[in-house]
Scaffold this active site. Structure first.
Site, PDB file in Angstrom:
ATOM      1  N   ASN A 108       0.738  -1.427  -0.185  1.00 44.40           N
ATOM      2  CA  ASN A 108       0.038   0.265   0.237  1.00 44.40           C
ATOM      3  C   ASN A 108       0.568   0.857   0.366  1.00 44.40           C
ATOM      4  OD1 ASN A 108      -1.733   1.730   0.743  1.00 44.40           O
ATOM      5  ND2 ASN A 108      -2.379   1.212   2.393  1.00 44.40           N
ATOM      6  N   LYS A 129       0.069   3.930  -0.763  1.00 41.68           N
ATOM      7  CA  LYS A 129      -0.669   5.644   0.845  1.00 41.68           C
ATOM      8  C   LYS A 129      -0.344   6.167  -0.433  1.00 41.68           C
ATOM      9  CE  LYS A 129       0.358   3.636   4.581  1.00 41.68           C
ATOM     10  NZ  LYS A 129      -0.247   3.230   6.426  1.00 41.68           N
ATOM     11  N   HIS A 135      -9.334   0.443   4.860  1.00 45.45           N
ATOM     12  CA  HIS A 135      -7.914   0.664   5.574  1.00 45.45           C
ATOM     13  C   HIS A 135      -8.396   1.910   7.560  1.00 45.45           C
ATOM     14  CE1 HIS A 135      -3.818   2.131   6.394  1.00 45.45           C
ATOM     15  NE2 HIS A 135      -3.509   1.526   5.563  1.00 45.45           N
ATOM     16  N   GLU A 169      -6.579   4.348   8.021  1.00 47.16           N
ATOM     17  CA  GLU A 169      -6.784   5.280   7.584  1.00 47.16           C
ATOM     18  C   GLU A 169      -7.669   6.347   6.964  1.00 47.16           C
ATOM     19  OE1 GLU A 169      -2.563   5.949   5.871  1.00 47.16           O
ATOM     20  OE2 GLU A 169      -1.894   4.721   7.754  1.00 47.16           O
ATOM     21  N   GLU A 224      -5.458  -5.685  10.660  1.00 42.52           N
ATOM     22  CA  GLU A 224      -4.151  -4.353  10.571  1.00 42.52           C
ATOM     23  C   GLU A 224      -4.279  -3.977  11.958  1.00 42.52           C
ATOM     24  OE1 GLU A 224      -1.976  -3.397   7.108  1.00 42.52           O
ATOM     25  OE2 GLU A 224      -3.788  -2.463   7.069  1.00 42.52           O
ATOM     26  N   GLY A 230       2.696   1.505  10.848  1.00 43.04           N
ATOM     27  CA  GLY A 230       3.593   2.676  10.207  1.00 43.04           C
ATOM     28  C   GLY A 230       4.570   2.924  11.531  1.00 43.04           C
ATOM     29  N   SER A 235       3.787  -2.937  10.420  1.00 46.35           N
ATOM     30  CA  SER A 235       5.621  -2.724  10.452  1.00 46.35           C
ATOM     31  C   SER A 235       5.745  -4.537  10.083  1.00 46.35           C
ATOM     32  CB  SER A 235       5.509  -2.674  11.910  1.00 46.35           C
ATOM     33  OG  SER A 235       5.439  -1.045  12.131  1.00 46.35           O
TER      34      SER A 235
END
Ligand code: PEP
Length: 263
Positions: free
Chosen positions: A10, A12, A94, A96, A171, A177, A216
């Site tokens: 991904n 992003k 996702h 985010e 996730e 991240g 990660s």
């Protein structure tokens, strides 16, 4: 049951057109991966270019699609447009998107339905925050996120969309991240729970679905994670931005699978 691993990247809101082109060249030079499904999710403006540039063994997917078919939604991308631009996979939910755009689980399920109806394989993403984990709410949170998407995952398993089956990504928000990956034990326990929830919806759905881990992931932890029977691959952010690092993970993942050719 052995399921074919998926290694997905991904990107992003990263990479420019020339970097996407160089990335595609690096993958093409490495040769085909046959024992794992490879998918890359570029920023929407580069979907078309990425789909044209990538070698045939790399699929391209949309990071998001709108829950409505078309209309007055400035800045958004319809599932049919993403498909038209070459996407055969699509992320839905996702964290985010859930956090920055307030997407509810019901909306995420509608996005996955749109993606499937447009001929793509949706990847439904679920994950708990660190507060929810510390409160012992992980399974309840994941069950709530998953519930509206069960029907679309069932339809995907029946061979709709791009035909890649039902795909779910676990996730944990606290691992994305941050460099703090879930341990293989923690991830495996959650994957086993999710597989059970899918099987409870319809016997066999959980056995067939591919459940990816994201948070990660890198060359240093991918083999250990993939050695767990319920972990079927990865959704990778940071470590997918550099083709050399992504290829390393592909090689290691392919080596953990059936042992056939890796790039
Ligand atoms: C992600 O954003 O889906 C992700 C897993 O990111 P990272 O690999 O950087 O943690």
């Amino acid at each position: 049951m052995k399921r074919k691993p998926v290694v997905a990247g991904n990107w992003k809101m990263n990479l420019l057109a020339r970097e996407v082109a160089a990335y595609a060249e690096a993958l093409a030079a490495a040769g085909p991966a046959t024992t794992v499904d490879i998918v890359l999710f570029p920023t929407p403006v580069y979907l078309d270019g990425a789909a044209r540039a990538m070698p045939t063994w790399v699929s391209v997917g949309a990071q998001d699609v709108h829950a409505e078919e078309k209309g007055a939604y400035t800045g958004d991308v319809a599932a049919a447009q993403a498909r038209d631009a070459g996407a055969t996979w699509a992320l839905a939910g996702h964290s985010e998107r859930r956090q920055c755009h307030g997407e509810s689980s019901a909306e995420v399920a509608r996005k996955a339905e749109r993606a499937l109806a447009a001929g793509m394989t949706p990847v439904v993403c679920v994950g708990e925050t660190i507060e929810q984990r510390e409160q012992g709410e992980t399974e309840a949170v994941l069950d709530d996120q998953l519930a509206p998407a069960l029907a679309v995952l069932d339809t995907a398993d029946a061979g709709a969309g791009a035909g890649a089956g039902a795909v779910l990504a676990y996730e944990p928000v606290w691992a994305i991240g941050t460099g703090l990956s879930a341990s293989p034990e923690v991830a495996a326990a959650v994957h086993s729970h999710l597989r059970g929830a899918l099987n409870a919806h319809r016997a066999g759905l959980g056995d067939a679905a591919r459940i990816l881990y994201g948070g990660s992931v890198g060359a240093e932890n991918c083999r250990d994670l993939l050695s767990r029977p319920d972990i079927d691959g990865f959704l990778i952010g940071g470590a997918s931005l550099d083709p050399a690092s992504f290829l390393r993970i592909i090689r290691l993942s392919a080596g953990s699978g059936s042992g056939a050719a890796a790039p």
